[in-house]
Design an enzyme around this catalytic site. Sequence first.
Site, PDB file in Angstrom:
ATOM      1  N   TYR A  81      27.429  61.426 101.480  1.00  0.00           N
ATOM      2  CA  TYR A  81      26.926  62.112 102.674  1.00  0.00           C
ATOM      3  C   TYR A  81      26.487  61.103 103.735  1.00  0.00           C
ATOM      4  CZ  TYR A  81      23.391  64.558 105.447  1.00  0.00           C
ATOM      5  OH  TYR A  81      22.640  65.039 106.465  1.00  0.00           O
ATOM      6  N   SER A 113      52.834  60.961  90.251  1.00  0.00           N
ATOM      7  CA  SER A 113      51.685  61.564  89.568  1.00  0.00           C
ATOM      8  C   SER A 113      52.170  62.807  88.823  1.00  0.00           C
ATOM      9  CB  SER A 113      50.600  61.908  90.571  1.00  0.00           C
ATOM     10  OG  SER A 113      51.135  62.821  91.482  1.00  0.00           O
ATOM     11  N   LEU A 114      51.273  63.474  88.184  1.00  0.00           N
ATOM     12  CA  LEU A 114      51.663  64.656  87.417  1.00  0.00           C
ATOM     13  C   LEU A 114      51.023  65.901  88.013  1.00  0.00           C
ATOM     14  CD1 LEU A 114      51.105  63.353  83.775  1.00  0.00           C
ATOM     15  CD2 LEU A 114      53.297  63.838  84.850  1.00  0.00           C
ATOM     16  N   GLU A 145      51.014  64.137  74.503  1.00  0.00           N
ATOM     17  CA  GLU A 145      50.261  62.872  74.465  1.00  0.00           C
ATOM     18  C   GLU A 145      48.856  63.084  74.997  1.00  0.00           C
ATOM     19  OE1 GLU A 145      52.386  59.978  76.792  1.00  0.00           O
ATOM     20  OE2 GLU A 145      54.262  60.448  75.755  1.00  0.00           O
ATOM     21  N   LYS A 197      45.875  62.272  77.472  1.00  0.00           N
ATOM     22  CA  LYS A 197      45.825  61.765  78.857  1.00  0.00           C
ATOM     23  C   LYS A 197      44.626  60.831  78.950  1.00  0.00           C
ATOM     24  CE  LYS A 197      46.228  63.434  83.619  1.00  0.00           C
ATOM     25  NZ  LYS A 197      45.490  62.379  84.229  1.00  0.00           N
ATOM     26  N   ASP A 203      41.881  58.310  80.192  1.00  0.00           N
ATOM     27  CA  ASP A 203      41.165  58.303  81.463  1.00  0.00           C
ATOM     28  C   ASP A 203      40.841  56.871  81.871  1.00  0.00           C
ATOM     29  OD1 ASP A 203      39.958  59.257  83.667  1.00  0.00           O
ATOM     30  OD2 ASP A 203      38.131  59.943  82.677  1.00  0.00           O
ATOM     31  N   TYR A 222      52.689  54.159  77.603  1.00  0.00           N
ATOM     32  CA  TYR A 222      53.260  55.483  77.345  1.00  0.00           C
ATOM     33  C   TYR A 222      54.586  55.786  78.020  1.00  0.00           C
ATOM     34  CZ  TYR A 222      50.306  56.154  81.484  1.00  0.00           C
ATOM     35  OH  TYR A 222      49.680  56.010  82.689  1.00  0.00           O
ATOM     36  N   LYS A 241      55.521  66.207  77.930  1.00  0.00           N
ATOM     37  CA  LYS A 241      56.758  65.673  78.509  1.00  0.00           C
ATOM     38  C   LYS A 241      57.965  66.237  77.767  1.00  0.00           C
ATOM     39  CE  LYS A 241      54.356  61.334  79.401  1.00  0.00           C
ATOM     40  NZ  LYS A 241      54.131  59.949  79.021  1.00  0.00           N
ATOM     41  N   LYS A 276      44.474  69.629  82.079  1.00  0.00           N
ATOM     42  CA  LYS A 276      43.176  68.959  82.209  1.00  0.00           C
ATOM     43  C   LYS A 276      42.103  69.782  81.519  1.00  0.00           C
ATOM     44  CE  LYS A 276      43.255  66.000  85.969  1.00  0.00           C
ATOM     45  NZ  LYS A 276      42.344  65.093  86.478  1.00  0.00           N
ATOM     46  N   CYS A 303       4.762  53.078  91.423  1.00  0.00           N
ATOM     47  CA  CYS A 303       5.242  52.855  90.062  1.00  0.00           C
ATOM     48  C   CYS A 303       4.485  53.752  89.085  1.00  0.00           C
ATOM     49  CB  CYS A 303       5.050  51.389  89.690  1.00  0.00           C
ATOM     50  SG  CYS A 303       5.477  51.066  87.976  1.00  0.00           S
ATOM     51  N   CYS A 311       2.226  51.288  86.783  1.00  0.00           N
ATOM     52  CA  CYS A 311       1.130  50.433  87.252  1.00  0.00           C
ATOM     53  C   CYS A 311       0.615  50.824  88.640  1.00  0.00           C
ATOM     54  CB  CYS A 311       1.568  48.966  87.251  1.00  0.00           C
ATOM     55  SG  CYS A 311       2.767  48.596  88.534  1.00  0.00           S
ATOM     56  N   CYS A 335       9.832  48.263  91.240  1.00  0.00           N
ATOM     57  CA  CYS A 335       8.404  47.988  91.247  1.00  0.00           C
ATOM     58  C   CYS A 335       8.272  46.475  91.363  1.00  0.00           C
ATOM     59  CB  CYS A 335       7.761  48.483  89.956  1.00  0.00           C
ATOM     60  SG  CYS A 335       6.109  47.784  89.735  1.00  0.00           S
ATOM     61  N   CYS A 355       3.004  44.703  85.526  1.00  0.00           N
ATOM     62  CA  CYS A 355       3.451  46.060  85.195  1.00  0.00           C
ATOM     63  C   CYS A 355       3.887  46.073  83.727  1.00  0.00           C
ATOM     64  CB  CYS A 355       4.598  46.422  86.137  1.00  0.00           C
ATOM     65  SG  CYS A 355       5.292  48.039  85.841  1.00  0.00           S
TER      66      CYS A 355
HETATM   67  S1  IVH Z   1      52.923  59.787  82.190  1.00  0.00           S
HETATM   68  C1  IVH Z   1      55.449  60.565  86.064  1.00  0.00           C
HETATM   69  N1  IVH Z   1      51.304  59.768  80.159  1.00  0.00           N
HETATM   70  O1  IVH Z   1      47.729  60.284  84.374  1.00  0.00           O
HETATM   71  C2  IVH Z   1      54.084  60.458  85.535  1.00  0.00           C
HETATM   72  N2  IVH Z   1      50.373  59.485  82.315  1.00  0.00           N
HETATM   73  O2  IVH Z   1      48.072  62.339  86.427  1.00  0.00           O
HETATM   74  C3  IVH Z   1      53.997  59.425  84.514  1.00  0.00           C
HETATM   75  N3  IVH Z   1      47.945  59.133  82.325  1.00  0.00           N
HETATM   76  O3  IVH Z   1      49.176  58.244  86.833  1.00  0.00           O
HETATM   77  C4  IVH Z   1      52.694  59.416  83.857  1.00  0.00           C
HETATM   78  N4  IVH Z   1      47.667  59.218  80.145  1.00  0.00           N
HETATM   79  O4  IVH Z   1      47.585  57.167  85.161  1.00  0.00           O
HETATM   80  C5  IVH Z   1      51.408  59.680  81.498  1.00  0.00           C
HETATM   81  N5  IVH Z   1      50.004  59.737  78.237  1.00  0.00           N
HETATM   82  C6  IVH Z   1      50.094  59.633  79.559  1.00  0.00           C
HETATM   83  C7  IVH Z   1      48.982  59.412  80.389  1.00  0.00           C
HETATM   84  C8  IVH Z   1      49.154  59.353  81.778  1.00  0.00           C
HETATM   85  C9  IVH Z   1      47.070  59.054  81.316  1.00  0.00           C
HETATM   86  C10 IVH Z   1      47.590  59.026  83.758  1.00  0.00           C
HETATM   87  C11 IVH Z   1      48.450  58.083  84.544  1.00  0.00           C
HETATM   88  C12 IVH Z   1      49.106  58.907  85.607  1.00  0.00           C
HETATM   89  C13 IVH Z   1      48.185  60.089  85.695  1.00  0.00           C
HETATM   90  C14 IVH Z   1      48.940  61.289  86.191  1.00  0.00           C
END
Ligand code: IVH
Length: 670
Positions: A35, A83-84, A113, A115, A117, A225, A288, A312, A406, A409, A424, A430
């Site tokens: 903000y 991205s996915l 698989e 995902k 983080d 992966y 996949k 997710k 504090c 103290c 502090c 303290c």
């Molecule tokens: S496959 C074409 N496999 O998730 C996309 N991604 O939301 C290829 N990630 O950018 C990605 N675990 O950073 C794939 N088992 C997994 C993953 C994975 C984490 C992340 C990755 C990607 C993001 C997509």
Amino acid sequence: MSLFDIKDRMDALVKELNQHTYNYYVLAMPTIADYEFDKKLEELAKLEKEYPDYADPDSPTLKIGGDITKTFTTVNHRWPMLSLGNTYNEQDLRDFDERVRKTIGDSFEYVCELKFDGLSISLTYEDAKLVRAVTRGDGTKGDDVTTNVKTINNIPHKLKHSDIPPLFEIRGEIFMHRAAFDRLNKEREELGEVQYANPRNFAAGTVKMQDSKEVAKRPLDCFLYSLNTDKNYFKTHWESLQSLKNWGFHVSSDTKLVSSIDEVLEFIKHWEHQRFKLSYDIDGIVIKVNSYAQQQELGFTAKSPRWAISFKYKAEEVQTVLEKVTYQVGRTGAITPVANLKPVLLAGTTVKRATLHNADEIELRLKLHENDTVVVEKGGEIIPKIISVVLEKRVSDIPVKYIENCPECGTALIRKEGEANHYCPNDEACPPQIVGKIQHFIGRKAMNIDGLGDETIETFYQKGLVKHISDLYTLHEKAEELKTLERFGERSIENMLNGIELSKQMPFEKVLFGLGIRYVGETVAKKLAFGTKNINTLSSASLEELIAIDEIGQRIAESIIDYFGNEEHLRQIELLKSYGLQFEAIENEIALQSDKLTGKTFVISGVFENYSREELKDFIESNGGKILSGISAKLNYLLAGDNMGPSKLDKAKKLNVPLISEDDLLEMLK
Ligand code: IVH
């Protein structure tokens, strides 16, 4: 405001916003609430509109966002990093399955698989050697972070397998295990440094660090992966994963080949709870289509493949009532506000407390009121987080106000400009700061005093036996009083006093680290000790002199000057000196990081790919090994790089001295 003032204000805003952008995107460690940031950005944009002549052509108003940084070389991805699409419920997944079926029919398999983080990385291997590691960036180009990535143990530099494509790219996710995150974050807290919010930010911040030696100290891991090659070496994704494992890559074994969307849903259900038992965070499941031919048939949208999707997990959340906010005082005086909650069950554990980080979190982001009902979330993170306030359930008009004094103290708290935390300043009187400082001093990484533990220090403090670090060295005069303490036998007193006596031999850099100067961690203490040689030069050094020392920046230098500007600190140091502690660096002395190489001898020869000879020598010596000048039958290892002289090589062969590479050496240090 005069025009000069306006120009000054605009320049100041540009500078400040650039710093915050850097903190946010590069360090992944914001020090300002969103903000506040937006307000400043808005103010700058308004001024630029009114006074376009003064606008900086490089203004942050033109370029907020993205994660490509200036300090790394930008590299184009050979295959874009897409991205996915995300799904959050069963129906979304069934719709995805339906779309897939429409294109490729009913006969296909899915690979499920985890995902992970973390942050995605693309690794290029040429002739079995890792040549490049690039971050995702904007998907078409990213940062070249090869040197940093090479410090990750689980990423091979050279592949031993014979049957691999000459050129390929492999993708995966770099992450930090939660235990390592907790430990390192705690260390940061103890040093008075800003803590990372979660392992992902810590991993991202680490990969983007400028100094690879620092990166090497932070344990990162990586799951791989997916594989990209010019021609298809495999028919299916599953097959490629099995081969990647054989080639030496870290591939998760929690991956499953299934043949229906119902089985996918089962997999998702299984991991919804099991994920909390993993040693790292996942935020969902990736699904996949297995066959590469079918993947090709399905193709891509502009942003993501049509053959894969992610599911997710919603972070588990629950509502509960804020009972009160309490404040903890750390060793460095940093204040951490804690929300005390009505106990509630969340993700398998009872939650009673949540961290509130700092004043901005309470007053600006959450705008907490007394007894508010709050939504508590437990995602991957161990410590639950308050994500929002349920306004409809608000019962009080009284906002929670951050404390001004504090809680331990009573001293008025301070908050330095640009910093998120309050402190502090009463570090000499303290109680939790005193106890914390003495506990830090005796700790394993500092003076490593045998026979003394944190609880004993707490007891000694309460009984008035120690108030300063220096009081430890007069404890032998109070042996009779010690004997009257519960659970304190003659043996343990003797042990402890021995330990204290022995600590007088600890080298200067350990003493310096033990003093607990803010921002002076183990490495910095070493640099300072060897850079200034003794406490007198260090305590009288100017800001410029300190900054001239390797790895010492403005923030550390200011903290050191602050520390030695305090009379009480100087008095303590004089006392410690008089008791015989070490305040001079011993030339060429090397602080041991481990004794893994003790008794082993090495000769280093040739040119190395990742480290200089000097660095390798440091690694060996700081882990107890010895460097010899020539090859003899007694030599344990010849650390051999490229372009090594043939006579050395011959001699080593004749004498049967094993040749090792820099990777082998790192392996020995694991
Ligand atoms: S496959 C074409 N496999 O998730 C996309 N991604 O939301 C290829 N990630 O950018 C990605 N675990 O950073 C794939 N088992 C997994 C993953 C994975 C984490 C992340 C990755 C990607 C993001 C997509």
